[in-house]
Design a protein around this motif. Structure first.
Motif, mmCIF file in Angstrom:
data_model
loop_
_atom_site.group_PDB
_atom_site.id
_atom_site.type_symbol
_atom_site.label_atom_id
_atom_site.label_comp_id
_atom_site.label_asym_id
_atom_site.label_seq_id
_atom_site.Cartn_x
_atom_site.Cartn_y
_atom_site.Cartn_z
ATOM 1 N N ALA A 60 -30.598 -21.333 -9.747
ATOM 2 C CA ALA A 60 -31.791 -22.168 -9.549
ATOM 3 C C ALA A 60 -31.691 -22.994 -8.272
ATOM 4 C CB ALA A 60 -31.991 -23.088 -10.750
ATOM 5 N N ALA A 61 -30.484 -23.269 -7.829
ATOM 6 C CA ALA A 61 -30.296 -24.076 -6.619
ATOM 7 C C ALA A 61 -30.588 -23.299 -5.341
ATOM 8 C CB ALA A 61 -28.861 -24.623 -6.581
ATOM 9 N N LYS A 62 -30.664 -21.976 -5.431
ATOM 10 C CA LYS A 62 -30.928 -21.149 -4.250
ATOM 11 C C LYS A 62 -32.434 -21.074 -4.018
ATOM 12 C CE LYS A 62 -26.725 -19.952 -3.139
ATOM 13 N NZ LYS A 62 -26.142 -20.326 -1.826
ATOM 14 N N ARG A 63 -32.885 -21.562 -2.889
ATOM 15 C CA ARG A 63 -34.321 -21.607 -2.599
ATOM 16 C C ARG A 63 -34.825 -20.368 -1.885
ATOM 17 N NH1 ARG A 63 -35.931 -24.457 -6.181
ATOM 18 N NH2 ARG A 63 -37.938 -24.694 -5.105
ATOM 19 N N LEU A 64 -33.917 -19.551 -1.342
ATOM 20 C CA LEU A 64 -34.292 -18.335 -0.626
ATOM 21 C C LEU A 64 -33.431 -17.174 -1.114
ATOM 22 C CD1 LEU A 64 -34.668 -19.734 3.014
ATOM 23 C CD2 LEU A 64 -36.524 -18.936 1.524
ATOM 24 N N PRO A 65 -33.872 -15.931 -0.907
ATOM 25 C CA PRO A 65 -33.112 -14.775 -1.388
ATOM 26 C C PRO A 65 -31.888 -14.483 -0.531
ATOM 27 C CG PRO A 65 -35.025 -14.037 -0.171
ATOM 28 C CD PRO A 65 -35.140 -15.537 -0.270
ATOM 29 N N ALA A 66 -31.059 -13.590 -1.025
ATOM 30 C CA ALA A 66 -29.914 -13.111 -0.249
ATOM 31 C C ALA A 66 -30.408 -12.080 0.755
ATOM 32 C CB ALA A 66 -28.868 -12.499 -1.166
ATOM 33 N N ARG A 67 -30.039 -12.263 1.999
ATOM 34 C CA ARG A 67 -30.496 -11.361 3.067
ATOM 35 C C ARG A 67 -29.620 -10.109 3.074
ATOM 36 N NH1 ARG A 67 -30.751 -10.728 8.900
ATOM 37 N NH2 ARG A 67 -32.930 -10.578 9.525
ATOM 38 N N MET A 68 -29.902 -9.249 2.112
ATOM 39 C CA MET A 68 -29.131 -8.031 1.895
ATOM 40 C C MET A 68 -30.090 -6.894 1.550
ATOM 41 S SD MET A 68 -26.147 -9.574 -0.563
ATOM 42 C CE MET A 68 -24.892 -10.689 0.058
ATOM 43 N N ASP A 69 -29.548 -5.685 1.460
ATOM 44 C CA ASP A 69 -30.355 -4.562 1.002
ATOM 45 C C ASP A 69 -30.969 -4.909 -0.347
ATOM 46 O OD1 ASP A 69 -29.669 -2.999 3.205
ATOM 47 O OD2 ASP A 69 -27.877 -2.229 2.220
ATOM 48 N N THR A 70 -32.218 -4.531 -0.550
ATOM 49 C CA THR A 70 -32.913 -4.862 -1.786
ATOM 50 C C THR A 70 -32.406 -3.996 -2.930
ATOM 51 O OG1 THR A 70 -34.890 -5.480 -0.561
ATOM 52 C CG2 THR A 70 -35.158 -5.046 -2.901
ATOM 53 N N ARG A 71 -31.724 -4.659 -3.878
ATOM 54 C CA ARG A 71 -31.204 -3.935 -5.039
ATOM 55 C C ARG A 71 -31.052 -4.888 -6.221
ATOM 56 N NH1 ARG A 71 -26.315 -0.593 -2.056
ATOM 57 N NH2 ARG A 71 -27.647 0.683 -0.739
ATOM 58 N N PRO A 72 -31.462 -4.440 -7.412
ATOM 59 C CA PRO A 72 -31.190 -5.213 -8.628
ATOM 60 C C PRO A 72 -29.818 -4.844 -9.177
ATOM 61 C CG PRO A 72 -32.648 -3.375 -9.121
ATOM 62 C CD PRO A 72 -32.331 -3.279 -7.659
#
Length: 352
Positions: free
Chosen positions: A38-50
């Protein structure tokens, strides 16, 4: 006389202490995973994968749906939960347009996922890998809602509160039914969750393709919104799918069970049983990839990772921001002692 330490020396000492905290495998487990994500306001700048399952995982390279579109408005913006896999965001864009063709004014979008997925502070057990989305049963108004209105606008239940598990005929309309069944019609949609009363209403009245009714699953709550879940994307090896939906339309004894007392009965405490302490999901409980996702670099701004709409709108994050150019699988496969040097675990700090 003790020598006076220079500012540089003090900074280096502080950095050393920080590094020691980063390399401590237990550091990340000092706070529940829901607080870390919840503390992360932006996504990880990585290849899009779940990675992981719908209720126990995370997502790298998520994108945000804009707060407003031609046929949608995002609600409860303060939650920062309008992030998802590009396939999920593309589906919502398409669905909003198709909904208008059905006579629905536009979609009010509820929660999708957090920027990096993972457990949430409140509201959901799922929505962790960017492949779930909530749609309000309230139609979009013919004006743009203010930020305050998006926070305060009440939900509209489709149930008659004076009768057990009964749809309110004054609120539920054939257009509501068409909207839910349209969501179930997309091949990538695996399940649509609704209240058991709504499922029964559809079973009793739906005259269209009955084969699609099997995708509409009864569940607790979900009388004010419905929940769309799409399949794990092709090639997403780290994504754990659910069991296939059973054959048939689901208008059978599995639905009838919801109208018995069993699903609603409070569990009886065992005699002399000790109180069970609540268990918080920790980072170590999630797939190992989620440690990398949590510590991954952020994009320069939210605008850089906001869905632009239309064909070819999916964003890619395969450049130098991704763990020194290595794939996330390569990072996870690296020697455990070298892992913190590549993707350091965040230092625990009081959660705000």
């Amino acid at each position: 006389m003790r020598p006076k330490l220079s500012r540089l020396t003090l900074c280096l000492a502080a950095a050393a202490l920080a590094l020691a905290a980063l390399t401590d495998p237990s550091a990340a487990d000092e706070r529940p995973a829901k607080e870390l994500f919840a503390a992360k306001r932006l996504p990880a700048r990585m290849d899009t994968r779940p990675y992981g399952s719908y209720a126990k995982g995370c997502i790298a390279g998520a994108v945000a749906i804009p707060t407003d579109g031609p046929a949608w408005q995002a609600m409860r913006l303060s939650r920062n939960r309008r992030w998802g896999h590009p396939q999920m965001i593309a589906l919502l864009e398409r669905f909003s347009e198709d909904a208008r063709a059905l006579g629905w004014p536009g979609l009010l979008l509820g929660d999708i996922s957090q920027p990096r997925g993972g457990p949430m502070l409140s509201g959901h057990a799922s929505h962790q890998v960017g492949l779930d989305a909530d749609i309000w049963f309230t139609p979009m108004p013919d004006r743009r809602l203010s930020a305050e209105e998006r926070e305060r606008l009440p939900f509209t239940s489709m149930l008659d509160k004076s009768r057990f598990l009964t749809v309110d005929s004054k609120r539920w309309t054939p257009t509501h039914a068409r909207l839910v069944m349209k969501a179930a019609s997309y091949p990538e949609v695996e399940r649509v969750f609704v209240n058991p009363a709504i499922k029964k209403k559809l079973c009793d009245t739906w005259a269209g393709d009955r084969g699609l009714l099997g995708k509409v699953r009864p569940i607790y709550g979900h009388d004010e919104h419905f929940h769309i879940r799409i399949k794990c994307p092709p090639g997403a090896a780290g994504c754990k799918p659910q069991a296939a939906v059973p054959a048939g339309d689901g208008c059978d004894k599995s639905l009838a069970w919801w109208f018995t007392s069993e699903p609603w009965a409070k569990p009886k405490p065992k005699k002399d049983a000790k109180p069970v302490k609540p268990h918080h999901v920790m980072l170590s409980d999630l797939p190992k990839a989620c440690t990398v996702v949590l510590a991954g670099p952020s994009p320069a701004s939210e605008q850089a990772v906001t869905w632009r709409g239309g064909a070819g709108a999916a964003l890619a994050f395969s450049d130098a921001g991704n763990a020194g150019g290595q794939s996330i699988e390569a990072v996870i496969a690296a020697d455990a002692s070298a892992l913190p040097a590549i993707v350091p675990i965040p230092i625990p700090r009081p959660f705000q």
